[in-house]
Write an enzyme that holds these catalytic residues in place. Sequence first.
Site, PDB file in Angstrom:
ATOM      1  N   TRP B 163       0.844  -1.212   0.000  1.00 40.34           N
ATOM      2  CA  TRP B 163       0.000   0.000   0.000  1.00 40.34           C
ATOM      3  C   TRP B 163       0.864   1.241   0.000  1.00 40.34           C
ATOM      4  O   TRP B 163       0.542   2.242  -0.647  1.00 40.34           O
ATOM      5  CB  TRP B 163      -0.978  -0.015   1.167  1.00 40.34           C
ATOM      6  CG  TRP B 163      -1.773  -1.282   1.204  1.00 40.34           C
ATOM      7  CD1 TRP B 163      -1.853  -2.180   2.227  1.00 40.34           C
ATOM      8  CD2 TRP B 163      -2.580  -1.837   0.137  1.00 40.34           C
ATOM      9  NE1 TRP B 163      -2.638  -3.252   1.865  1.00 40.34           N
ATOM     10  CE2 TRP B 163      -3.099  -3.064   0.598  1.00 40.34           C
ATOM     11  CE3 TRP B 163      -2.886  -1.419  -1.156  1.00 40.34           C
ATOM     12  CZ2 TRP B 163      -3.929  -3.866  -0.194  1.00 40.34           C
ATOM     13  CZ3 TRP B 163      -3.709  -2.210  -1.950  1.00 40.34           C
ATOM     14  CH2 TRP B 163      -4.221  -3.417  -1.469  1.00 40.34           C
ATOM     15  N   ASP B 164       1.970   1.196   0.736  1.00 35.22           N
ATOM     16  CA  ASP B 164       2.909   2.320   0.719  1.00 35.22           C
ATOM     17  C   ASP B 164       3.422   2.570  -0.699  1.00 35.22           C
ATOM     18  O   ASP B 164       3.458   3.714  -1.171  1.00 35.22           O
ATOM     19  CB  ASP B 164       4.118   2.012   1.610  1.00 35.22           C
ATOM     20  CG  ASP B 164       3.874   2.293   3.080  1.00 35.22           C
ATOM     21  OD1 ASP B 164       2.971   3.084   3.402  1.00 35.22           O
ATOM     22  OD2 ASP B 164       4.598   1.713   3.908  1.00 35.22           O
ATOM     23  N   LEU B 165       3.859   1.497  -1.354  1.00 34.21           N
ATOM     24  CA  LEU B 165       4.482   1.670  -2.668  1.00 34.21           C
ATOM     25  C   LEU B 165       3.466   2.123  -3.713  1.00 34.21           C
ATOM     26  O   LEU B 165       3.771   2.962  -4.563  1.00 34.21           O
ATOM     27  CB  LEU B 165       5.165   0.372  -3.105  1.00 34.21           C
ATOM     28  CG  LEU B 165       6.393  -0.023  -2.272  1.00 34.21           C
ATOM     29  CD1 LEU B 165       6.876  -1.422  -2.648  1.00 34.21           C
ATOM     30  CD2 LEU B 165       7.528   0.989  -2.440  1.00 34.21           C
ATOM     31  N   GLY B 168       2.705   5.768  -3.002  1.00 31.64           N
ATOM     32  CA  GLY B 168       3.796   6.632  -3.446  1.00 31.64           C
ATOM     33  C   GLY B 168       3.758   6.866  -4.945  1.00 31.64           C
ATOM     34  O   GLY B 168       3.931   7.999  -5.422  1.00 31.64           O
TER      35      GLY B 168
END
Lengths: 408, 408
Positions: B163-165, B168
């Site tokens: 989810w972070d990637l 981003g």
Amino acid sequence: MTAPLPLTGVRVVECASYVAGPSGGMGLARLGADVIRVDPIGGAPDVTRWPLAPSGTSLYWTGLNKGKRSVELNLTTDEGKELLAALIAAPGPESGLLLHNRAGRDWLSDDVLRAHRPDLIHLAVQGRRDGSPALDYTVNATTGIPYLTGSGTTAVNHTLPAWDLITGSHAATALLAALWRRQRTGEGAHLRIALEDVAITSVADLGWLAEAQLGAPRQRDGNYVFGTYGDVLTTRDNRHVMVMAMTPRQWQALQTATGTQPVFDALTTTLRIDLSTEDGRYANRRLISSVLQRWFTDHDLPKATAALDNAGALHAPYNTIGELAATLEAEHTTGSTDSIVTNTDQPGIGPVLTARSPIRWDDTAARPAPTAPHLGADTATVLSGVLGLSDTHIAALIAKGIAGGTPP
Amino acid sequence: MTAPLPLTGVRVVECASYVAGPSGGMGLARLGADVIRVDPIGGAPDVTRWPLAPSGTSLYWTGLNKGKRSVELNLTTDEGKELLAALIAAPGPESGLLLHNRAGRDWLSDDVLRAHRPDLIHLAVQGRRDGSPALDYTVNATTGIPYLTGSGTTAVNHTLPAWDLITGSHAATALLAALWRRQRTGEGAHLRIALEDVAITSVADLGWLAEAQLGAPRQRDGNYVFGTYGDVLTTRDNRHVMVMAMTPRQWQALQTATGTQPVFDALTTTLRIDLSTEDGRYANRRLISSVLQRWFTDHDLPKATAALDNAGALHAPYNTIGELAATLEAEHTTGSTDSIVTNTDQPGIGPVLTARSPIRWDDTAARPAPTAPHLGADTATVLSGVLGLSDTHIAALIAKGIAGGTPP
């Protein structure tokens, strides 16, 4: 405030299937671009991909093609290929962008297409960097991550096709970067992005590759979060909760919520361990979990959640996907305008939870989530509007099987 | 051909830490943008995040901040906040972009910043859409995916902070879309993107949310790929191989490689099952795996790989992350110019496998992967170059502890 979406006017031709390419195109459609998905007549293989609605319509295809226009062309014929090339090369400073995942097709070779439009922006999504096929799940096998997931000694596949989704989003970024450059310098671009490269890049960016190279490769560690404190704990009513303490404030909040500070103070003093740092909490993660689990065993989820919320601790209960869907449907029913999903009437399916754009523009009114087109719904409109073909011409193309869809 | 990178000239100020924001900023830096990461003096909490190099330098921080410039400012002081606001609002059609994940900080409130530059492009990465904190692992708990991963009855966390990637990368796309609009209309933008929204959107786009809503939520299914044939098989030398057959051609190739076609023909005829469709192969996935596993049990990985390659079957052996690192290091040593990683001399660490951009530009020469800056390495250069401060002024700011880094 209802300013037009930011990419209004930009046109992208998409010849892609499955997740990576189509999700990239949909990201641009969500920002206002006119994304024209061109499929073989009858659809690409993903048109029937599971999950299906009770009606038989693919929830996967409709999910990944919302807000696009759909054109069917017979790409085994020269005339079909020429129509596609003309769509790709259609003039205009905001046109001439192509996103595809059909490596190796002669009719999508850069030379052929660029002859029609030298400043073409052409992005190919590939499996491997040499153009050979690979899918999210085969790429994932090579990353090492399946041996770092869960417990035991067997590889554990991820369920989310993360490499597809990251690749799709990178593809959208790349097309916009190329469009920005073209607007400034007039140059087109030929771009390639491979699932394999995206996966290796991600693992490298997180430092895991360097860690392995320098001699201490990551080990599988169950549900713990590496290098800090995070674990899954189980409540009295047998619900799972993800609990984390990365910052000092989160660690304090977790102790406050559970009333365990005296225990951790005593452990610190007596055993001379340091729980004040992420390193220290990671080194003592099993001990921390043992103490906290005892508290969770005494509390049902609602009470545990209330205590954690009151103290400002970082936590989340685990949902099944059915629970998530029910929560979001209830949110929609109560009329929340802030919800990321709406219950949208999708042709071929009926009302169904459908996502809006995760990028929220404060000056752009929240819109209902767009629906996906019927396959070929826009063939006539696009051939007429973009290429200027007459209704008679289009009807003839459809009659000859060069194009699909409803005649004008 | 060495055309400049496409975002050369674009400047982004980044006030973010951990993965989502910094990976988005790094995506733009890889495309040529001047990304100025501003940190508190001494660094944000992620400056010591694991994994660490033997030298103690964070492989995580250097991995996620390659190709950026680093500025240290004391953001507890008015003067520090004013310098940051001035950097964010610096004039120019390609400046005035801000990426941060510091929801709730008064000195990053949109009103305050926009007063300096009305056409500011301001993107906030958030945990939850209401601005409350959430991290990748707590968001993941709510998606339902941990109950669809692996086997058993307990939640299985993912290891990759997907989810972070994805967030981003969406952030990078959003900033470029806003820049495109501003260049055309003069309008700035205030954007928000929440990990929570990205996760729900992804699950919805794949059709899983609709599937659950319509009454048939996904069930956990081990390492099988949903709705088609894909599984992990084990070779005689106890290596795992991911094997898939989505298309008819892949299914034919898999039977050819393993010589099992007579068996599957006989099964089809005798048991009246249909293995020619994805649905049929999914329904009979256990049967298919049983037959294929018998073949893999007789073959070591090299022989199995050769047979699968010869037939054009879709497969990949599982690597540990150590094996992946060793393969990539060997590739580098043999001088492959096509590799996605290079062995780069990173200050504070030494030679280390470092990723280039996964977006390949055919008209832009492959460059060595950039290194990450030392914290504060660019404070003086940026304050001088962007804000026009004199060396004396900068030295005084550093002496007073308003700015960090080496005096000019």
